[in-house]
Design a protein around this motif. Sequence first.
Motif, PDB file in Angstrom:
ATOM      1  N   PHE A   1     -39.533 -32.459 -55.962  1.00  0.00           N
ATOM      2  CA  PHE A   1     -39.998 -33.387 -54.931  1.00  0.00           C
ATOM      3  C   PHE A   1     -39.316 -34.749 -55.080  1.00  0.00           C
ATOM      4  O   PHE A   1     -38.901 -35.345 -54.087  1.00  0.00           O
ATOM      5  N   ALA A   2     -39.188 -35.229 -56.305  1.00  0.00           N
ATOM      6  CA  ALA A   2     -38.563 -36.540 -56.526  1.00  0.00           C
ATOM      7  C   ALA A   2     -37.110 -36.538 -56.050  1.00  0.00           C
ATOM      8  O   ALA A   2     -36.653 -37.494 -55.410  1.00  0.00           O
ATOM      9  N   PHE A   3     -36.377 -35.488 -56.332  1.00  0.00           N
ATOM     10  CA  PHE A   3     -34.986 -35.417 -55.876  1.00  0.00           C
ATOM     11  C   PHE A   3     -34.900 -35.304 -54.356  1.00  0.00           C
ATOM     12  O   PHE A   3     -34.161 -36.041 -53.705  1.00  0.00           O
ATOM     13  N   TYR A   4     -35.646 -34.364 -53.758  1.00  0.00           N
ATOM     14  CA  TYR A   4     -35.570 -34.145 -52.319  1.00  0.00           C
ATOM     15  C   TYR A   4     -36.121 -35.322 -51.529  1.00  0.00           C
ATOM     16  O   TYR A   4     -35.593 -35.674 -50.480  1.00  0.00           O
ATOM     17  N   PHE A   5     -37.194 -35.922 -52.011  1.00  0.00           N
ATOM     18  CA  PHE A   5     -37.769 -37.063 -51.304  1.00  0.00           C
ATOM     19  C   PHE A   5     -36.780 -38.215 -51.226  1.00  0.00           C
ATOM     20  O   PHE A   5     -36.649 -38.862 -50.190  1.00  0.00           O
ATOM     21  N   THR A   6     -36.056 -38.467 -52.300  1.00  0.00           N
ATOM     22  CA  THR A   6     -35.068 -39.544 -52.315  1.00  0.00           C
ATOM     23  C   THR A   6     -33.979 -39.297 -51.273  1.00  0.00           C
ATOM     24  O   THR A   6     -33.621 -40.189 -50.506  1.00  0.00           O
ATOM     25  N   VAL A   7     -33.471 -38.077 -51.229  1.00  0.00           N
ATOM     26  CA  VAL A   7     -32.419 -37.747 -50.264  1.00  0.00           C
ATOM     27  C   VAL A   7     -32.945 -37.867 -48.836  1.00  0.00           C
ATOM     28  O   VAL A   7     -32.308 -38.478 -47.971  1.00  0.00           O
ATOM     29  N   PHE A   8     -34.109 -37.298 -48.568  1.00  0.00           N
ATOM     30  CA  PHE A   8     -34.678 -37.372 -47.221  1.00  0.00           C
ATOM     31  C   PHE A   8     -35.029 -38.796 -46.826  1.00  0.00           C
ATOM     32  O   PHE A   8     -34.878 -39.186 -45.668  1.00  0.00           O
ATOM     33  N   PHE A   9     -35.483 -39.592 -47.754  1.00  0.00           N
ATOM     34  CA  PHE A   9     -35.806 -40.985 -47.459  1.00  0.00           C
ATOM     35  C   PHE A   9     -34.545 -41.760 -47.082  1.00  0.00           C
ATOM     36  O   PHE A   9     -34.565 -42.567 -46.152  1.00  0.00           O
ATOM     37  N   LEU A  10     -33.440 -41.534 -47.787  1.00  0.00           N
ATOM     38  CA  LEU A  10     -32.182 -42.206 -47.435  1.00  0.00           C
ATOM     39  C   LEU A  10     -31.688 -41.774 -46.057  1.00  0.00           C
ATOM     40  O   LEU A  10     -31.202 -42.594 -45.273  1.00  0.00           O
ATOM     41  N   ILE A  11     -31.834 -40.500 -45.729  1.00  0.00           N
ATOM     42  CA  ILE A  11     -31.447 -40.019 -44.398  1.00  0.00           C
ATOM     43  C   ILE A  11     -32.340 -40.651 -43.333  1.00  0.00           C
ATOM     44  O   ILE A  11     -31.867 -41.086 -42.277  1.00  0.00           O
TER      45      ILE A  11
END
Length: 178
Positions: A24-34
């Motif tokens: 979740f921490a990895f995916y959330f960071t990527v999705f938040f930047l997008i």
Amino acid sequence: MMSSIQTFASRFRRDEDGNATIEFAFYFTVFFLILTAGVEIAYMNLRHSMLERSVDLVVRDIRLSTGDVPSFAEARNKICEEAAILEDCENNLRLEMVEVDPRNFWTIDPNPDCRNAEEEPRPVRNFTPGTDNALMLIRACLKYKPMMPTTGLGKELYKDSDGYAQLMVTSAFVQEPR
């Protein structure tokens, strides 16, 4: 002592608790930047389209007003009035309007010197109202602060030393006879 460390390491390798948290921490960071890049693009596009629309409306007024050529301040105020979402428009908008010869065409300098809000006021580079049937070029350059200047697209925009990015709109028209 060594066996307790080996037992702990062995148990740590087999235990899968917290696995979803790391993903979740990895995916959330990527999705938040997008997501932030998308919001920045949408707001930048909205600013640009409002600036372009307001310049087009003012150009139409200038073109069709026979005998009544607005001053720089009137043109700037009309542009800022039409583009209601542009923050601090009167201080961050720079206009340039020049007459060009269609038979010996040259264009405005491609590198605008947009003004910064903290510089001395010099809101116009060249503002010539034009004569009858003259081909006119007008350029509006707006300095603005990105919504999220440190993430996504806001970080990649070219900004001056004070953190202002710029939007430019250019339009051409023929001055109607008076």
